[in-house]
Enzyme design. Sequence first.
Site, PDB file in Angstrom:
ATOM      1  N   LYS A 154       3.092  11.029  -3.781  1.00  0.00           N
ATOM      2  CA  LYS A 154       2.006  10.359  -4.514  1.00  0.00           C
ATOM      3  C   LYS A 154       1.115  11.372  -5.240  1.00  0.00           C
ATOM      4  CE  LYS A 154      -1.480   6.760  -3.661  1.00  0.00           C
ATOM      5  NZ  LYS A 154      -2.057   5.927  -2.575  1.00  0.00           N
ATOM      6  N   ASP A 188       0.885  -1.161   0.000  1.00  0.00           N
ATOM      7  CA  ASP A 188       0.000   0.000   0.000  1.00  0.00           C
ATOM      8  C   ASP A 188       0.923   1.211   0.000  1.00  0.00           C
ATOM      9  OD1 ASP A 188      -1.569   2.170   0.594  1.00  0.00           O
ATOM     10  OD2 ASP A 188      -2.396   1.375   2.448  1.00  0.00           O
ATOM     11  N   GLU A 223      -7.234   0.368  -4.610  1.00  0.00           N
ATOM     12  CA  GLU A 223      -7.241   0.302  -3.137  1.00  0.00           C
ATOM     13  C   GLU A 223      -8.569  -0.235  -2.568  1.00  0.00           C
ATOM     14  OE1 GLU A 223      -5.941   4.241  -2.173  1.00  0.00           O
ATOM     15  OE2 GLU A 223      -3.901   3.814  -2.840  1.00  0.00           O
TER      16      GLU A 223
END
Lengths: 256, 104
Positions: free
Chosen positions: A70, A8, A171
Site C-alpha cells: 500500500k 479495508d 477510511e
Amino acid sequence: MAKIIGIDLGTTNSVVAVMEGGDATIIPSAEGSHLIPSVVAISKSGERLVGDVAKRQAVTNPENTIYSIKRLMGRKFEDPETEKTKKLVPYKIVRAANGDAWVEMAGKQYSPPEISAMILAKIKADAEAYLGEKVTDAVITVPAYFNDSQRQATKDAGRIAGLEVKRIVNEPTASALAYGVDKKASEKIAVYDLGGGTYDISILELGDGVTEVKSTNGDTFLGGDDFDQRIINWLCDEFKSKKELIYAQTGSRFNA
Amino acid sequence: MKRLLDVLDSFGAGFKAVPPQFQNQPWVEGMRAVERQMLQILEQEGVTPIAADGKEFDPNFHEAVSYEPAEGASEGQILDELQRGYMIQDRVLRPTRVKVAKGE
C-alpha cells in the site's frame, strides 16, 4: 440484488465485510481469520501464496515476499516515500518504464496494483465461498490523505482482481458510518486510526447525511507493528543481559 | 476452540520444567493423564495435532519463526518445533511454529 462487499485494504492486514440484516458482518477468510495479512509471495516451488500462508513463510523467503505494498500504490520510483520504503523492506523495488515504483518477485516485475489485486482476488474468493454466490462489486476504503493517483491505483487493483469498484471511501468516513454518526444531527468528530504500519487522525464534519473530511494528519511510517518491535527489542536486550544466568539454570545455549 | 490450545501449551511448558528426578512421580504421571484427557476431548471435536518434526516446511501447516543453516539438514527441512499447531477437521486451527533449515 447481488451483494456488494466492503474492503479495508490495509498496509499490514485487510478485512472484508458485507451488510447482513442492516449490520456489517466481517467475512472470515478461508483460514478462519477475520484479518487477512496483506502479504503476497512466490514460494521456492513457484507457487503464488496470499495472506496467512504467505506471511508464515516470509522469514524463509524474504526477497520474494511482498508486504506493505500500500505504501507504493500510485508512487513514483523517485518519491521520498518510495525511498523510505526501500530502506525498510527486503524485497526489490524497481523503476518501471513510466517512472512508477514497481516490485520484483521471483525475477518478475509487478506493479503495486497487480500485487494488491492478488490480495483482493483472495478476498473475493473467500467472500464468494462464505456467501455462496459470485461477488462482482466492492467498495474499498483508502486513507483520507491518498491523492488521485493513489486512489486510481486502488481502483485499478480492484479491476485487475475482477471487481467493479463502486466507490472509493475515505477510511475515517467509513469508521464514522460504521459507528452510526450519520443518524445524529450535524457535529464535528475526530477519528483516530491506529493501524499496523501507519496511524492517522482526521477531523470530520457530519450533517445532512454528508460527511466531509476537514483535515487529516498522521505518520505513514509508525503503527502497532513498531510498538511490537520496540517490545521485542526490549525483551531481547533484557534476555541478553540475563543470558549467563539462563545458561547456568537450564544448561542450554541461547544464541542471541 | 483456539483459546483452549493455550492450555495445551501450558501443559507442555509445565512438563518441560519438571526436574529429571521427578519425571516418574505419580502426580506428574497424573498431570500427563489430564493432558491426554484433554487431547482426547479435542480429538472428538475434530482437533488433531500437526506433525512437524523432520518434515519439509509447508506454510499451509507451519509458520517459520526462524531460518538458519544447520549441519546435515537440507533446505526447507524442519529443525525444531517451537509451538505445536492443530487442525480442526481439514482446516488449520493454528499452524505449528517451527525453525527451518537454510540450505548451503
